[in-house]
Design a protein around this motif. Structure first.
Motif, PDB file in Angstrom:
ATOM      1  N   ALA A 180      36.822  41.768  30.148  1.00  0.00           N
ATOM      2  CA  ALA A 180      37.413  42.584  29.087  1.00  0.00           C
ATOM      3  C   ALA A 180      38.867  42.935  29.395  1.00  0.00           C
ATOM      4  CB  ALA A 180      36.589  43.854  28.888  1.00  0.00           C
ATOM      5  N   GLN A 181      39.127  43.265  30.661  1.00  0.00           N
ATOM      6  CA  GLN A 181      40.496  43.605  31.044  1.00  0.00           C
ATOM      7  C   GLN A 181      41.412  42.383  30.958  1.00  0.00           C
ATOM      8  OE1 GLN A 181      40.612  46.094  34.465  1.00  0.00           O
ATOM      9  NE2 GLN A 181      42.844  46.065  34.657  1.00  0.00           N
ATOM     10  N   ALA A 182      40.904  41.220  31.345  1.00  0.00           N
ATOM     11  CA  ALA A 182      41.691  39.994  31.236  1.00  0.00           C
ATOM     12  C   ALA A 182      42.013  39.682  29.773  1.00  0.00           C
ATOM     13  CB  ALA A 182      40.948  38.827  31.875  1.00  0.00           C
ATOM     14  N   ALA A 183      41.034  39.881  28.886  1.00  0.00           N
ATOM     15  CA  ALA A 183      41.261  39.636  27.465  1.00  0.00           C
ATOM     16  C   ALA A 183      42.300  40.592  26.904  1.00  0.00           C
ATOM     17  CB  ALA A 183      39.943  39.762  26.696  1.00  0.00           C
ATOM     18  N   ARG A 184      42.298  41.828  27.413  1.00  0.00           N
ATOM     19  CA  ARG A 184      43.243  42.824  26.894  1.00  0.00           C
ATOM     20  C   ARG A 184      44.649  42.615  27.443  1.00  0.00           C
ATOM     21  NH1 ARG A 184      44.978  47.573  28.940  1.00  0.00           N
ATOM     22  NH2 ARG A 184      43.421  47.517  30.608  1.00  0.00           N
ATOM     23  N   LEU A 185      44.761  42.360  28.747  1.00  0.00           N
ATOM     24  CA  LEU A 185      46.075  42.248  29.371  1.00  0.00           C
ATOM     25  C   LEU A 185      46.720  40.879  29.179  1.00  0.00           C
ATOM     26  CD1 LEU A 185      45.503  44.018  32.810  1.00  0.00           C
ATOM     27  CD2 LEU A 185      46.714  44.920  30.823  1.00  0.00           C
ATOM     28  N   GLN A 186      45.914  39.826  29.015  1.00  0.00           N
ATOM     29  CA  GLN A 186      46.426  38.451  28.969  1.00  0.00           C
ATOM     30  C   GLN A 186      47.373  38.187  30.143  1.00  0.00           C
ATOM     31  OE1 GLN A 186      45.899  35.754  26.243  1.00  0.00           O
ATOM     32  NE2 GLN A 186      44.129  36.976  26.802  1.00  0.00           N
ATOM     33  N   PRO A 187      46.862  38.300  31.388  1.00  0.00           N
ATOM     34  CA  PRO A 187      47.723  38.123  32.556  1.00  0.00           C
ATOM     35  C   PRO A 187      48.165  36.676  32.716  1.00  0.00           C
ATOM     36  CG  PRO A 187      45.444  38.225  33.241  1.00  0.00           C
ATOM     37  CD  PRO A 187      45.446  38.518  31.768  1.00  0.00           C
ATOM     38  N   ALA A 188      49.186  36.486  33.547  1.00  0.00           N
ATOM     39  CA  ALA A 188      49.645  35.132  33.841  1.00  0.00           C
ATOM     40  C   ALA A 188      48.666  34.402  34.748  1.00  0.00           C
ATOM     41  CB  ALA A 188      51.016  35.181  34.498  1.00  0.00           C
ATOM     42  N   LEU A 189      47.870  35.164  35.529  1.00  0.00           N
ATOM     43  CA  LEU A 189      46.950  34.565  36.492  1.00  0.00           C
ATOM     44  C   LEU A 189      45.846  35.568  36.809  1.00  0.00           C
ATOM     45  CD1 LEU A 189      46.311  32.273  38.631  1.00  0.00           C
ATOM     46  CD2 LEU A 189      47.718  33.597  40.223  1.00  0.00           C
ATOM     47  N   ILE A 190      44.644  35.056  37.052  1.00  0.00           N
ATOM     48  CA  ILE A 190      43.529  35.886  37.488  1.00  0.00           C
ATOM     49  C   ILE A 190      43.184  35.514  38.924  1.00  0.00           C
ATOM     50  CG2 ILE A 190      41.074  36.420  37.173  1.00  0.00           C
ATOM     51  CD1 ILE A 190      41.455  35.874  34.187  1.00  0.00           C
ATOM     52  N   LEU A 191      43.181  36.530  39.819  1.00  0.00           N
ATOM     53  CA  LEU A 191      42.657  36.356  41.177  1.00  0.00           C
ATOM     54  C   LEU A 191      41.216  36.843  41.154  1.00  0.00           C
ATOM     55  CD1 LEU A 191      45.644  37.748  43.319  1.00  0.00           C
ATOM     56  CD2 LEU A 191      45.095  35.356  42.817  1.00  0.00           C
ATOM     57  N   LEU A 192      40.289  35.931  41.307  1.00  0.00           N
ATOM     58  CA  LEU A 192      38.868  36.268  41.243  1.00  0.00           C
ATOM     59  C   LEU A 192      38.308  36.312  42.664  1.00  0.00           C
ATOM     60  CD1 LEU A 192      36.265  36.855  39.746  1.00  0.00           C
ATOM     61  CD2 LEU A 192      36.013  34.397  39.320  1.00  0.00           C
ATOM     62  N   ASP A 193      38.111  37.530  43.149  1.00  0.00           N
ATOM     63  CA  ASP A 193      37.579  37.744  44.500  1.00  0.00           C
ATOM     64  C   ASP A 193      36.065  37.818  44.390  1.00  0.00           C
ATOM     65  OD1 ASP A 193      37.276  38.248  47.148  1.00  0.00           O
ATOM     66  OD2 ASP A 193      37.919  40.335  47.044  1.00  0.00           O
ATOM     67  N   ALA A 194      35.411  36.678  44.582  1.00  0.00           N
ATOM     68  CA  ALA A 194      33.975  36.601  44.316  1.00  0.00           C
ATOM     69  C   ALA A 194      33.164  36.956  45.546  1.00  0.00           C
ATOM     70  CB  ALA A 194      33.619  35.181  43.870  1.00  0.00           C
ATOM     71  N   ALA A 195      32.051  37.675  45.292  1.00  0.00           N
ATOM     72  CA  ALA A 195      31.150  38.051  46.381  1.00  0.00           C
ATOM     73  C   ALA A 195      30.363  36.851  46.891  1.00  0.00           C
ATOM     74  CB  ALA A 195      30.190  39.128  45.899  1.00  0.00           C
ATOM     75  N   SER A 196      30.161  35.863  45.999  1.00  0.00           N
ATOM     76  CA  SER A 196      29.405  34.670  46.384  1.00  0.00           C
ATOM     77  C   SER A 196      29.834  33.519  45.476  1.00  0.00           C
ATOM     78  CB  SER A 196      27.901  34.909  46.228  1.00  0.00           C
ATOM     79  OG  SER A 196      27.581  35.092  44.857  1.00  0.00           O
ATOM     80  N   GLU A 197      29.430  32.328  45.866  1.00  0.00           N
ATOM     81  CA  GLU A 197      29.760  31.170  45.049  1.00  0.00           C
ATOM     82  C   GLU A 197      29.062  31.233  43.693  1.00  0.00           C
ATOM     83  OE1 GLU A 197      30.540  27.331  47.526  1.00  0.00           O
ATOM     84  OE2 GLU A 197      28.903  28.415  48.527  1.00  0.00           O
ATOM     85  N   THR A 198      27.850  31.810  43.681  1.00  0.00           N
ATOM     86  CA  THR A 198      27.117  31.960  42.415  1.00  0.00           C
ATOM     87  C   THR A 198      27.875  32.878  41.468  1.00  0.00           C
ATOM     88  OG1 THR A 198      25.021  31.625  43.555  1.00  0.00           O
ATOM     89  CG2 THR A 198      24.936  32.645  41.375  1.00  0.00           C
ATOM     90  N   THR A 199      28.354  34.007  42.007  1.00  0.00           N
ATOM     91  CA  THR A 199      29.128  34.939  41.190  1.00  0.00           C
ATOM     92  C   THR A 199      30.417  34.280  40.693  1.00  0.00           C
ATOM     93  OG1 THR A 199      28.273  36.790  42.468  1.00  0.00           O
ATOM     94  CG2 THR A 199      30.242  37.190  41.144  1.00  0.00           C
ATOM     95  N   ALA A 200      31.061  33.519  41.578  1.00  0.00           N
ATOM     96  CA  ALA A 200      32.300  32.828  41.192  1.00  0.00           C
ATOM     97  C   ALA A 200      32.046  31.872  40.042  1.00  0.00           C
ATOM     98  CB  ALA A 200      32.859  32.083  42.390  1.00  0.00           C
ATOM     99  N   LEU A 201      30.970  31.079  40.140  1.00  0.00           N
ATOM    100  CA  LEU A 201      30.660  30.106  39.102  1.00  0.00           C
ATOM    101  C   LEU A 201      30.366  30.794  37.777  1.00  0.00           C
ATOM    102  CD1 LEU A 201      30.143  27.157  38.351  1.00  0.00           C
ATOM    103  CD2 LEU A 201      27.782  27.456  39.122  1.00  0.00           C
TER     104      LEU A 201
END
Length: 395
Positions: A53-74
């Motif tokens: 939701a925050q990404a949709a609102r801000l429309q950032p140039a880049l998202i850093l996704l700090d995932a707890a696991s590969e499943t969460t990342a996917l």
């Protein structure tokens, strides 16, 4: 719903609080701002939803996704990639130490496995943002090109419609006049009312009028030919032809214009030239156009040299003048539609374009050689009658 993009923002969807410090260090001196979606929230479904939701609102140039696991990342990558407002935002995955960096994560642009190094992280951030900016510029240019193409297609279609309407409205009355003139010259009776006065007209006057009507009809037909679709071939009717005889006829027909321009014309024609295969009416128009252009674009008193010679299984026609010449850059675009010379005083710029199409339909091409103050030479080859294979005979 649309959001205004702020290209200076990098959004960190954070699981590991230690990642925040690394991200801040990496963004130092880049001019980018870091926005964080809570500490530790990225590991739970509510945190993922909040980050999207925050990404949709801000429309950032880049998202850093700090995932707890590969499943969460996917899962998070898939959701971001499928969201209409975040699908084109680049994602840099920051994976746990035990992850496999070579694994494919649909929707992710790149991946780093912890521990993170500031310089490496900064380099990846710069690269992904630069790639996105380049992609956006390309998309914008593609959009502009598509719009320009659509506008050109609309303009071309409108021009075609106008040309055909005008040509049709002009052609019909001219054809009627031509029929009346021909009947009069052939001595055929023309219907008239009994009470009308009969006006005697010398035959020479009728012949001049008929010739004028024929010229107008040729101009209208030339307009239609010049504005035909580029992939449509001109209709030609090739037959065995003595090109030297045709050249002499054209020179005789242009004698009044040559005298008016105080021009001198020299003929250098090989004896016993073989027959060529060509459309006499189409080729007559080409020869007339090339000679008239030499008179029209030069001052009075120009000298013309017309040559016909056999070479390499063909007959070469050339016309050369000693006039003001043509700049090289203009020679390269001389045969384009609506291209006019710098010294043109009249005309629509369709003559040479149509001449080139006619000669190409005969399997050849008009060439030009010129430079300022050194005159100009135009020439083309026509294959001999027994070897001629016209490039285009449309039906």
């Amino acid at each position: 719903m649309s959001w205004t993009m702020e290209p200076g923002i990098v959004l960190l969807i954070d699981h590991d609080p230690a990642t925040l410090g690394k991200a801040l260090d990496a963004l130092q001196g880049t001019g980018l701002r870091l926005s964080v979606c809570g500490q530790g929230e990225g590991a739970i479904p509510e945190g993922i939803a909040s980050g999207i939701a925050q990404a949709a609102r801000l429309q950032p140039a880049l998202i850093l996704l700090d995932a707890a696991s590969e499943t969460t990342a996917l899962e998070t990558c898939q959701q971001l990639h499928s969201h209409p407002l975040t699908h084109d935002i680049p994602i840099l995955l920051l994976l746990p130490a035990a992850s496999t960096p070579d694994q494919l994560y649909p929707g992710a642009s790149d991946a780093l496995v912890k521990p993170l190094y500031t310089q490496v992280l900064q380099s990846r951030i710069r690269t992904l943002i630069a790639l996105r900016e380049l992609q956006q510029q390309t998309q914008h240019q593609d959009h502009q090109i598509q719009q320009a193409l659509m506008q050109r297609q609309c303009a071309t279609q409108s021009l075609q419609d106008v040309i055909h309407v005008i040509s049709h409205d002009l052609r019909n009355p001219v054809l009627g006049m031509q029929m009346v003139m021909n009947n009069l010259l052939q001595g055929l009776a023309v219907a008239h009312c009994p009470n009308e006065d009969m006006i005697p007209v010398p035959r020479s006057t009728l012949e001049r009028m008929a010739k004028g009507v024929s010229c107008h009809l040729n101009l209208i037909n030339a307009m239609l030919d010049a504005h035909a679709e580029p992939d449509e071939y001109l209709i030609i009717q090739p037959q065995p032809l003595r090109l030297d005889g045709l050249v002499q006829e054209v020179i005789q027909d242009l004698d009044p214009l040559l005298k008016k321009s105080r021009a001198t014309i020299f003929s250098n024609i090989d004896q016993d030239l073989p027959l060529v295969k060509g459309d006499p009416e189409r080729l007559r128009g080409v020869l007339e156009n090339l000679l008239i252009n030499a008179l029209k674009h030069n001052p009075p008193g120009v000298q013309l040299t017309v040559e016909l010679r056999q070479e390499n299984g063909a007959v070469c026609f050339s016309v050369e003048d000693n006039g003001i010449g043509i700049p090289q850059e203009q020679c390269q675009r001389l045969f384009g539609l609506h291209q006019r010379g710098e010294n043109a005083r009249q005309g629509l710029g369709i003559g040479l374009y149509l001449c080139q199409r006619i000669i190409k339909a005969h399997g050849s091409e008009i060439q030009v050689a010129s430079r300022p103050a050194a005159g100009a030479r135009f020439w083309f080859l026509l294959p001999l009658e027994e070897t001629a294979t016209p490039a285009a005979i449309a039906s």
